[in-house]
Design a protein around this motif. Sequence first.
Motif, PDB file in Angstrom:
ATOM      1  N   ASP A 192     -11.779 -20.173   0.560  1.00  0.00           N
ATOM      2  CA  ASP A 192     -10.353 -19.886   0.418  1.00  0.00           C
ATOM      3  C   ASP A 192     -10.086 -18.383   0.358  1.00  0.00           C
ATOM      4  O   ASP A 192      -9.066 -17.903   0.872  1.00  0.00           O
ATOM      5  CB  ASP A 192      -9.807 -20.552  -0.845  1.00  0.00           C
ATOM      6  CG  ASP A 192      -9.786 -22.067  -0.754  1.00  0.00           C
ATOM      7  OD1 ASP A 192      -9.848 -22.591   0.379  1.00  0.00           O
ATOM      8  OD2 ASP A 192      -9.723 -22.718  -1.810  1.00  0.00           O
ATOM      9  N   HIS A 193     -11.006 -17.644  -0.253  1.00  0.00           N
ATOM     10  CA  HIS A 193     -10.797 -16.201  -0.419  1.00  0.00           C
ATOM     11  C   HIS A 193     -10.720 -15.493   0.929  1.00  0.00           C
ATOM     12  O   HIS A 193      -9.948 -14.536   1.081  1.00  0.00           O
ATOM     13  CB  HIS A 193     -11.936 -15.614  -1.252  1.00  0.00           C
ATOM     14  CG  HIS A 193     -11.779 -14.155  -1.546  1.00  0.00           C
ATOM     15  ND1 HIS A 193     -10.822 -13.666  -2.415  1.00  0.00           N
ATOM     16  CD2 HIS A 193     -12.450 -13.068  -1.073  1.00  0.00           C
ATOM     17  CE1 HIS A 193     -10.917 -12.352  -2.483  1.00  0.00           C
ATOM     18  NE2 HIS A 193     -11.895 -11.959  -1.674  1.00  0.00           N
ATOM     19  N   PHE A 194     -11.510 -15.946   1.894  1.00  0.00           N
ATOM     20  CA  PHE A 194     -11.533 -15.284   3.198  1.00  0.00           C
ATOM     21  C   PHE A 194     -10.688 -16.024   4.239  1.00  0.00           C
ATOM     22  O   PHE A 194     -10.895 -15.859   5.438  1.00  0.00           O
ATOM     23  CB  PHE A 194     -12.986 -15.150   3.679  1.00  0.00           C
ATOM     24  CG  PHE A 194     -13.792 -14.179   2.860  1.00  0.00           C
ATOM     25  CD1 PHE A 194     -13.592 -12.811   2.973  1.00  0.00           C
ATOM     26  CD2 PHE A 194     -14.734 -14.642   1.941  1.00  0.00           C
ATOM     27  CE1 PHE A 194     -14.326 -11.918   2.209  1.00  0.00           C
ATOM     28  CE2 PHE A 194     -15.467 -13.756   1.179  1.00  0.00           C
ATOM     29  CZ  PHE A 194     -15.267 -12.388   1.314  1.00  0.00           C
ATOM     30  N   LYS A 235       6.275  -6.483  -0.973  1.00  0.00           N
ATOM     31  CA  LYS A 235       5.017  -5.935  -1.499  1.00  0.00           C
ATOM     32  C   LYS A 235       4.054  -5.697  -0.329  1.00  0.00           C
ATOM     33  O   LYS A 235       3.073  -6.416  -0.125  1.00  0.00           O
ATOM     34  CB  LYS A 235       4.417  -6.894  -2.533  1.00  0.00           C
ATOM     35  CG  LYS A 235       5.294  -7.051  -3.774  1.00  0.00           C
ATOM     36  CD  LYS A 235       4.614  -7.890  -4.827  1.00  0.00           C
ATOM     37  CE  LYS A 235       5.473  -7.996  -6.086  1.00  0.00           C
ATOM     38  NZ  LYS A 235       5.622  -6.690  -6.763  1.00  0.00           N
ATOM     39  N   ASP A 236       4.377  -4.656   0.444  1.00  0.00           N
ATOM     40  CA  ASP A 236       3.664  -4.407   1.687  1.00  0.00           C
ATOM     41  C   ASP A 236       2.201  -4.030   1.458  1.00  0.00           C
ATOM     42  O   ASP A 236       1.324  -4.431   2.231  1.00  0.00           O
ATOM     43  CB  ASP A 236       4.360  -3.297   2.478  1.00  0.00           C
ATOM     44  CG  ASP A 236       5.766  -3.703   2.918  1.00  0.00           C
ATOM     45  OD1 ASP A 236       6.020  -4.920   3.013  1.00  0.00           O
ATOM     46  OD2 ASP A 236       6.603  -2.811   3.151  1.00  0.00           O
ATOM     47  N   GLN A 237       1.939  -3.252   0.415  1.00  0.00           N
ATOM     48  CA  GLN A 237       0.557  -2.836   0.170  1.00  0.00           C
ATOM     49  C   GLN A 237      -0.319  -4.031  -0.209  1.00  0.00           C
ATOM     50  O   GLN A 237      -1.447  -4.171   0.277  1.00  0.00           O
ATOM     51  CB  GLN A 237       0.495  -1.773  -0.934  1.00  0.00           C
ATOM     52  CG  GLN A 237      -0.908  -1.231  -1.162  1.00  0.00           C
ATOM     53  CD  GLN A 237      -0.917  -0.069  -2.142  1.00  0.00           C
ATOM     54  OE1 GLN A 237       0.119   0.444  -2.543  1.00  0.00           O
ATOM     55  NE2 GLN A 237      -2.109   0.361  -2.530  1.00  0.00           N
ATOM     56  N   ALA A 238       0.209  -4.892  -1.082  1.00  0.00           N
ATOM     57  CA  ALA A 238      -0.538  -6.084  -1.473  1.00  0.00           C
ATOM     58  C   ALA A 238      -0.753  -6.999  -0.272  1.00  0.00           C
ATOM     59  O   ALA A 238      -1.833  -7.578  -0.107  1.00  0.00           O
ATOM     60  CB  ALA A 238       0.204  -6.830  -2.587  1.00  0.00           C
ATOM     61  N   VAL A 260      -4.395  -8.265   1.458  1.00  0.00           N
ATOM     62  CA  VAL A 260      -4.759  -9.651   1.762  1.00  0.00           C
ATOM     63  C   VAL A 260      -5.141  -9.794   3.231  1.00  0.00           C
ATOM     64  O   VAL A 260      -6.140 -10.438   3.574  1.00  0.00           O
ATOM     65  CB  VAL A 260      -3.601 -10.601   1.400  1.00  0.00           C
ATOM     66  CG1 VAL A 260      -3.889 -12.008   1.902  1.00  0.00           C
ATOM     67  CG2 VAL A 260      -3.383 -10.608  -0.108  1.00  0.00           C
ATOM     68  N   HIS A 261      -4.367  -9.178   4.121  1.00  0.00           N
ATOM     69  CA  HIS A 261      -4.640  -9.291   5.554  1.00  0.00           C
ATOM     70  C   HIS A 261      -5.953  -8.615   5.932  1.00  0.00           C
ATOM     71  O   HIS A 261      -6.674  -9.091   6.820  1.00  0.00           O
ATOM     72  CB  HIS A 261      -3.485  -8.682   6.352  1.00  0.00           C
ATOM     73  CG  HIS A 261      -2.292  -9.566   6.439  1.00  0.00           C
ATOM     74  ND1 HIS A 261      -1.050  -9.122   6.858  1.00  0.00           N
ATOM     75  CD2 HIS A 261      -2.121 -10.885   6.151  1.00  0.00           C
ATOM     76  CE1 HIS A 261      -0.180 -10.118   6.833  1.00  0.00           C
ATOM     77  NE2 HIS A 261      -0.814 -11.197   6.397  1.00  0.00           N
ATOM     78  N   ASN A 262      -6.268  -7.502   5.279  1.00  0.00           N
ATOM     79  CA  ASN A 262      -7.485  -6.756   5.619  1.00  0.00           C
ATOM     80  C   ASN A 262      -8.763  -7.514   5.268  1.00  0.00           C
ATOM     81  O   ASN A 262      -9.846  -7.162   5.745  1.00  0.00           O
ATOM     82  CB  ASN A 262      -7.477  -5.396   4.912  1.00  0.00           C
ATOM     83  CG  ASN A 262      -6.457  -4.438   5.513  1.00  0.00           C
ATOM     84  OD1 ASN A 262      -6.017  -4.610   6.646  1.00  0.00           O
ATOM     85  ND2 ASN A 262      -6.068  -3.433   4.742  1.00  0.00           N
ATOM     86  N   MET A 263      -8.647  -8.519   4.411  1.00  0.00           N
ATOM     87  CA  MET A 263      -9.816  -9.325   4.056  1.00  0.00           C
ATOM     88  C   MET A 263     -10.205 -10.292   5.163  1.00  0.00           C
ATOM     89  O   MET A 263     -11.331 -10.786   5.200  1.00  0.00           O
ATOM     90  CB  MET A 263      -9.535 -10.131   2.777  1.00  0.00           C
ATOM     91  CG  MET A 263      -9.429  -9.298   1.532  1.00  0.00           C
ATOM     92  SD  MET A 263      -8.606 -10.214   0.205  1.00  0.00           S
ATOM     93  CE  MET A 263      -9.349 -11.823   0.381  1.00  0.00           C
ATOM     94  N   MET A 264      -9.296 -10.560   6.066  1.00  0.00           N
ATOM     95  CA  MET A 264      -9.520 -11.570   7.084  1.00  0.00           C
ATOM     96  C   MET A 264     -10.495 -11.070   8.143  1.00  0.00           C
ATOM     97  O   MET A 264     -10.479  -9.900   8.513  1.00  0.00           O
ATOM     98  CB  MET A 264      -8.196 -11.958   7.744  1.00  0.00           C
ATOM     99  CG  MET A 264      -7.156 -12.492   6.766  1.00  0.00           C
ATOM    100  SD  MET A 264      -7.697 -14.025   6.006  1.00  0.00           S
ATOM    101  CE  MET A 264      -7.849 -15.060   7.451  1.00  0.00           C
ATOM    102  N   ARG A 265     -11.325 -11.966   8.642  1.00  0.00           N
ATOM    103  CA  ARG A 265     -12.235 -11.669   9.752  1.00  0.00           C
ATOM    104  C   ARG A 265     -11.704 -12.347  11.009  1.00  0.00           C
ATOM    105  O   ARG A 265     -10.842 -13.218  10.948  1.00  0.00           O
ATOM    106  CB  ARG A 265     -13.643 -12.185   9.451  1.00  0.00           C
ATOM    107  CG  ARG A 265     -14.307 -11.609   8.205  1.00  0.00           C
ATOM    108  CD  ARG A 265     -14.647 -10.125   8.366  1.00  0.00           C
ATOM    109  NE  ARG A 265     -13.602  -9.260   7.867  1.00  0.00           N
ATOM    110  CZ  ARG A 265     -13.249  -8.116   8.419  1.00  0.00           C
ATOM    111  NH1 ARG A 265     -13.836  -7.700   9.515  1.00  0.00           N
ATOM    112  NH2 ARG A 265     -12.297  -7.389   7.890  1.00  0.00           N
ATOM    113  N   ASP A 266     -12.224 -11.964  12.157  1.00  0.00           N
ATOM    114  CA  ASP A 266     -11.795 -12.566  13.413  1.00  0.00           C
ATOM    115  C   ASP A 266     -12.077 -14.070  13.407  1.00  0.00           C
ATOM    116  O   ASP A 266     -13.109 -14.511  12.880  1.00  0.00           O
ATOM    117  CB  ASP A 266     -12.516 -11.925  14.592  1.00  0.00           C
ATOM    118  CG  ASP A 266     -12.109 -10.478  14.811  1.00  0.00           C
ATOM    119  OD1 ASP A 266     -11.004 -10.114  14.379  1.00  0.00           O
ATOM    120  OD2 ASP A 266     -12.904  -9.727  15.415  1.00  0.00           O
TER     121      ASP A 266
END
Length: 294
Positions: free
Chosen positions: A72-74, A89-92, A96-102
């Motif tokens: 769930d985390h990824f 809350k654009d930074q938050a 969250v988006h930066n944690m995602m992988r392709d």
Amino acid sequence: MDRQKGQHMVKKAIFPVGGLGTRFLPATKALPKEMLPIVDKPLIQYAVEEAIEAGIEEFIFVTGRNKTAIEDHFDHSVELETTLKARGKDQALATVHNMMRDPGSVIYVRQQEPAGLGHAVWCARHIIKDEPVAIILADDLILGKSCLAEMVAAYDSTGGGNMVAVMDVPASQTASYGIVTPGQVNGTSIDVHGLVEKPAPDLAPSTLAVVGRYIIQPEVFATLATQERGAGNEIQLTDALAKQIGKAPFTGLRFSGQRFDCGSKLGFLQANIAFALERPDMADDLRQWVKESI
């Protein structure tokens, strides 16, 4: 396997995350130990970010029961992302988006029994096939430059073989580590002439210990397939690596960062303090609090 200039062969990493985390009970009764936070980020995310810095493109998690929080985390959390966007809350949201992988780059494999690190790695054999692979243990958290990136750079310069990250430990602690018999030293690289899992201090060949970072050749999986048990009646990765000595180059790399054993409560607390002191938003206040408390 040919390499184009500027490219390395290590593109996959295995993250063994099937352990029960009994030393952190009751916190880990329902929460995977790899999800325990260092400041505000779980251990497993630090491990993944280290792999990304090393150029890893495929992430293989060897999981066990009650590990769905890692999956769930990824993954996307539609409700959370929608709420963050609506509240501005654009930074938050970016965090969250930066944690995602392709899509398709994250793979989960179930380790059906806790039979040791070697068994966990062996469970990913069909995904690895005929290429080298990195292994990262999230419990071993390293502050500083990506340890795996240093290993990949050294691996590329030597052209292959098996490699482990190493550090010196007190002689009294050799029974907690895989211990190397060192050979020739070339800067931060050390030829490995032998490797034994958890030797008693009086039997240890040195105090040079393996830390939870590896690059292994696909031939290691054939050795793991014998399911031979070692220390603790578990299938040990170090035993399989030791049997490759003489068949392929084997190197230990002294890494530049500071390692914290987050599998222990003391190491976990030390890591939280050390990583917080690296944060501009809290370092001064924490330093002042520690000074006043002591």
